[in-house]
Design a protein around this motif. Structure first.
Motif, PDB file in Angstrom:
ATOM      1  N   VAL A  33     -20.643 -22.988 -18.846  1.00  0.00           N
ATOM      2  CA  VAL A  33     -20.658 -24.413 -18.531  1.00  0.00           C
ATOM      3  C   VAL A  33     -19.345 -24.777 -17.847  1.00  0.00           C
ATOM      4  CG1 VAL A  33     -20.787 -26.725 -19.486  1.00  0.00           C
ATOM      5  CG2 VAL A  33     -22.188 -24.899 -20.459  1.00  0.00           C
ATOM      6  N   GLY A  34     -19.446 -25.434 -16.725  1.00  0.00           N
ATOM      7  CA  GLY A  34     -18.264 -25.728 -15.930  1.00  0.00           C
ATOM      8  C   GLY A  34     -18.080 -24.780 -14.763  1.00  0.00           C
ATOM      9  N   GLY A  35     -18.862 -23.692 -14.772  1.00  0.00           N
ATOM     10  CA  GLY A  35     -18.847 -22.748 -13.663  1.00  0.00           C
ATOM     11  C   GLY A  35     -17.672 -21.797 -13.718  1.00  0.00           C
ATOM     12  N   PRO A  36     -17.583 -20.888 -12.770  1.00  0.00           N
ATOM     13  CA  PRO A  36     -18.561 -20.657 -11.697  1.00  0.00           C
ATOM     14  C   PRO A  36     -19.754 -19.854 -12.196  1.00  0.00           C
ATOM     15  CG  PRO A  36     -16.791 -19.078 -11.524  1.00  0.00           C
ATOM     16  CD  PRO A  36     -16.442 -19.979 -12.672  1.00  0.00           C
ATOM     17  N   THR A  37     -20.731 -19.676 -11.322  1.00  0.00           N
ATOM     18  CA  THR A  37     -21.929 -18.897 -11.641  1.00  0.00           C
ATOM     19  C   THR A  37     -21.955 -17.641 -10.783  1.00  0.00           C
ATOM     20  OG1 THR A  37     -23.218 -20.842 -12.280  1.00  0.00           O
ATOM     21  CG2 THR A  37     -24.449 -18.882 -11.614  1.00  0.00           C
ATOM     22  N   ILE A  38     -22.232 -16.501 -11.432  1.00  0.00           N
ATOM     23  CA  ILE A  38     -22.400 -15.240 -10.712  1.00  0.00           C
ATOM     24  C   ILE A  38     -23.704 -14.613 -11.186  1.00  0.00           C
ATOM     25  CG2 ILE A  38     -21.481 -12.945 -10.268  1.00  0.00           C
ATOM     26  CD1 ILE A  38     -18.703 -14.014 -10.680  1.00  0.00           C
ATOM     27  N   VAL A  39     -24.608 -14.393 -10.263  1.00  0.00           N
ATOM     28  CA  VAL A  39     -25.890 -13.747 -10.547  1.00  0.00           C
ATOM     29  C   VAL A  39     -25.838 -12.345  -9.955  1.00  0.00           C
ATOM     30  CG1 VAL A  39     -28.383 -13.817 -10.216  1.00  0.00           C
ATOM     31  CG2 VAL A  39     -27.111 -15.943 -10.542  1.00  0.00           C
ATOM     32  N   THR A  40     -26.072 -11.342 -10.792  1.00  0.00           N
ATOM     33  CA  THR A  40     -26.064  -9.955 -10.332  1.00  0.00           C
ATOM     34  C   THR A  40     -27.468  -9.385 -10.416  1.00  0.00           C
ATOM     35  OG1 THR A  40     -25.504  -9.141 -12.547  1.00  0.00           O
ATOM     36  CG2 THR A  40     -23.682  -9.614 -11.060  1.00  0.00           C
ATOM     37  N   MET A  41     -27.812  -8.578  -9.439  1.00  0.00           N
ATOM     38  CA  MET A  41     -29.120  -7.933  -9.391  1.00  0.00           C
ATOM     39  C   MET A  41     -28.925  -6.463  -9.056  1.00  0.00           C
ATOM     40  SD  MET A  41     -31.022 -10.780  -7.029  1.00  0.00           S
ATOM     41  CE  MET A  41     -30.624 -12.512  -7.226  1.00  0.00           C
ATOM     42  N   GLU A  42     -29.724  -5.617  -9.662  1.00  0.00           N
ATOM     43  CA  GLU A  42     -29.682  -4.180  -9.396  1.00  0.00           C
ATOM     44  C   GLU A  42     -31.097  -3.663  -9.193  1.00  0.00           C
ATOM     45  OE1 GLU A  42     -27.602  -1.856 -12.216  1.00  0.00           O
ATOM     46  OE2 GLU A  42     -25.617  -2.428 -11.483  1.00  0.00           O
ATOM     47  N   LEU A  43     -31.264  -2.888  -8.134  1.00  0.00           N
ATOM     48  CA  LEU A  43     -32.567  -2.293  -7.824  1.00  0.00           C
ATOM     49  C   LEU A  43     -32.364  -0.817  -7.517  1.00  0.00           C
ATOM     50  CD1 LEU A  43     -33.915  -5.074  -5.476  1.00  0.00           C
ATOM     51  CD2 LEU A  43     -35.086  -4.314  -7.530  1.00  0.00           C
ATOM     52  N   PRO A  44     -33.050   0.074  -8.234  1.00  0.00           N
ATOM     53  CA  PRO A  44     -32.950   1.492  -7.869  1.00  0.00           C
ATOM     54  C   PRO A  44     -33.639   1.742  -6.533  1.00  0.00           C
ATOM     55  CG  PRO A  44     -34.572   1.167  -9.620  1.00  0.00           C
ATOM     56  CD  PRO A  44     -33.908  -0.152  -9.401  1.00  0.00           C
ATOM     57  N   CYS A  45     -32.946   2.388  -5.619  1.00  0.00           N
ATOM     58  CA  CYS A  45     -33.549   2.681  -4.317  1.00  0.00           C
ATOM     59  C   CYS A  45     -32.694   3.702  -3.589  1.00  0.00           C
ATOM     60  CB  CYS A  45     -33.688   1.412  -3.464  1.00  0.00           C
ATOM     61  SG  CYS A  45     -32.140   0.853  -2.725  1.00  0.00           S
ATOM     62  N   GLU A  46     -33.282   4.322  -2.591  1.00  0.00           N
ATOM     63  CA  GLU A  46     -32.581   5.216  -1.688  1.00  0.00           C
ATOM     64  C   GLU A  46     -32.549   4.573  -0.308  1.00  0.00           C
ATOM     65  OE1 GLU A  46     -31.000   7.825  -2.623  1.00  0.00           O
ATOM     66  OE2 GLU A  46     -31.727   7.771  -4.694  1.00  0.00           O
ATOM     67  N   LEU A  47     -31.503   4.894   0.450  1.00  0.00           N
ATOM     68  CA  LEU A  47     -31.363   4.346   1.791  1.00  0.00           C
ATOM     69  C   LEU A  47     -31.872   5.345   2.817  1.00  0.00           C
ATOM     70  CD1 LEU A  47     -27.846   2.663   1.570  1.00  0.00           C
ATOM     71  CD2 LEU A  47     -30.084   1.714   1.012  1.00  0.00           C
TER      72      LEU A  47
END
Length: 425
Positions: free
Chosen positions: A399-413
């Motif tokens: 509450v009061g911030g900041p906000t950090i949203v993290t996402m992880e996806l397994p994948c190959e390039l």
């Protein structure tokens, strides 16, 4: 084996013995977590037990996680955490998950076993090393009027001067043999108790896949309903109006050309609007910029169209698979939409990396914070979208911030690509 190798090996074993002795009190300290965690369960009925249980369970899992990582390093194998994940849902849901998770009770069973094993495997090697050294030192310590006396054996014969070092040498050889085996024994006990069994791992995997499939089916059904609604209320209605307008123009063409001309002009405008809506609908399904320019270009275009200044930092040595790329794009798009609608932020940023076979995305803002993946909310929808690819969503939004949203996806390039970063306003 050279003298240098022998000295290095001896130093390594002595270090192991010392570290094992240091782990002994740490192993015993874990016993304090048992009454703390068990005490919190009955307090759930008066509410205060909920935060206490979450706190003590988190402490216990960090404690067992330390030994799990240590054992994985000793045995050179991966020991995954068997705990059921997670949830960014309500505290009572998390408490229910904890209470019904067999891994929670295995952690509790691990604590007393680890205390005994840690003390035995930590003290025994050190005791043997000290006993061996004492065998060499004892004949030189107890002197009586110049005569050597070995009081441990109890005979005043010079033969004990030879016997004591021989016994010490035997004990040192035993210590040399026991030290690495004691460390590995402790690590094997940790792995046996903390690693998920094959049945548990398979059961949990089936459960995760079943939940992911259900979420994916729900998400696809919702997406189909959205497309059907957009077609019905937008492009379809305009095309129907276009057909009616063309029919009226056809009737008026012979007797009132001017009115027919106006109807045809209106029909042209209607067809243009219908085409624009169809293009917008197609972009909502799979943006052409994503197919043409990849994730980096699509995110940059998304940032340019955002009402807030968004800094984009992408470093990808290649291109993700198309389904993963699409899921990542729409997850970022939904998150930035939430930033614009609810955060009260003045700027935001997006960071994309690929490390260890996983595509990592971070979206941050300087808003008021308090974001959570509530049921029916946008972040919960993102969590479901990522879950279809074995992805994870993490939210740090005090509450009061900041906000950090993290996402992880397994994948190959796939193909090699240059890295870049940009700031957009």
């Amino acid at each position: 084996m050279t003298d240098h190798d022998l000295v290095r090996d001896a130093r390594d074993r002595l270090t192991r013995a010392a570290l094992g002795l240091a782990r002994a009190p740490l192993s015993v300290a874990g016993l304090a977590l048992i009454p703390l965690q068990l005490y919190a369960y009955p307090l759930i009925l008066v509410t205060v037990g909920v935060p206490l249980l979450l706190l003590f369970t988190a402490l216990a899992r960090r404690y067992t996680g330390f030994f799990r990582r240590w054992a994985a390093g000793v045995l050179r194998v991966e020991i995954p955490a068997p705990h059921r994940l997670p949830a960014n849902r309500g505290p009572m849901t998390r408490v229910r998950t904890i209470a019904t998770d067999p891994a929670t009770w295995r952690d509790l069973a691990f604590l007393p076993v680890n205390a005994v094993t840690g003390v035995v495997c930590g003290v025994l090697p050190v005791a043997l090393w000290l006993g061996g050294l004492f065998g060499f030192a004892a004949p030189l310590v107890w002197l009586d009027h110049g005569d050597v006396r070995y009081v441990v054996i109890g005979h005043d014969t010079p033969g004990n001067v030879v016997l004591a070092p021989l016994l010490g040498l035997a004990v040192l050889a035993l210590a040399w043999w026991v030290t690495p085996r004691a460390t590995r024994l402790h690590a094997r006990v940790v792995r046996w108790l903390l690693a998920p069994s094959a049945t548990t791992a398979l059961t949990d995997r089936v459960r995760v896949l079943a939940d992911s499939r259900a979420d994916t089916v729900d998400a696809q059904a919702a997406e189909l309903r959205r497309i059907e609604r957009d077609l019905h209320d937008g492009a379809q209605a305009r095309l129907v109006a276009l057909g009616l307008g063309l029919g009226l123009a056809e009737e008026l063409l012979a007797r009132d050309p001017d009115a027919a001309r106006e109807l045809l002009a209106e029909a042209r405008r209607t067809s243009t609007e219908a085409l624009a809506e169809l293009r917008g609908l197609v972009r909502g399904i799979h943006p052409p910029v994503l197919a043409d320019r990849g994730l980096e270009g699509a995110l940059r275009a998304l940032a340019l169209a955002h009402p807030l200044p968004v800094e984009v930092d992408v470093e990808l040595p290649g291109r993700p698979e198309a389904p993963v790329e699409s899921a990542a794009y729409f997850a970022v798009a939904e998150t930035l939409t939430n930033v614009a609608k609810h955060s009260g932020a003045t700027d935001a940023w997006v960071r994309v990396r690929h490390e260890g076979g996983r595509l990592s995305l971070m979206i941050g803002d300087n808003g008021r914070g308090g974001a959570e993946a509530a049921e029916g909310g946008g972040l919960r929808g993102i969590e479901r979208r990522l879950g279809a690819f074995d992805g994870r969503l993490g939210i740090a939004s005090p509450v009061g911030g900041p906000t950090i949203v993290t996402m992880e996806l397994p994948c190959e390039l796939s193909s090699v690509k240059t890295s870049s970063s940009s700031g957009t306003a």
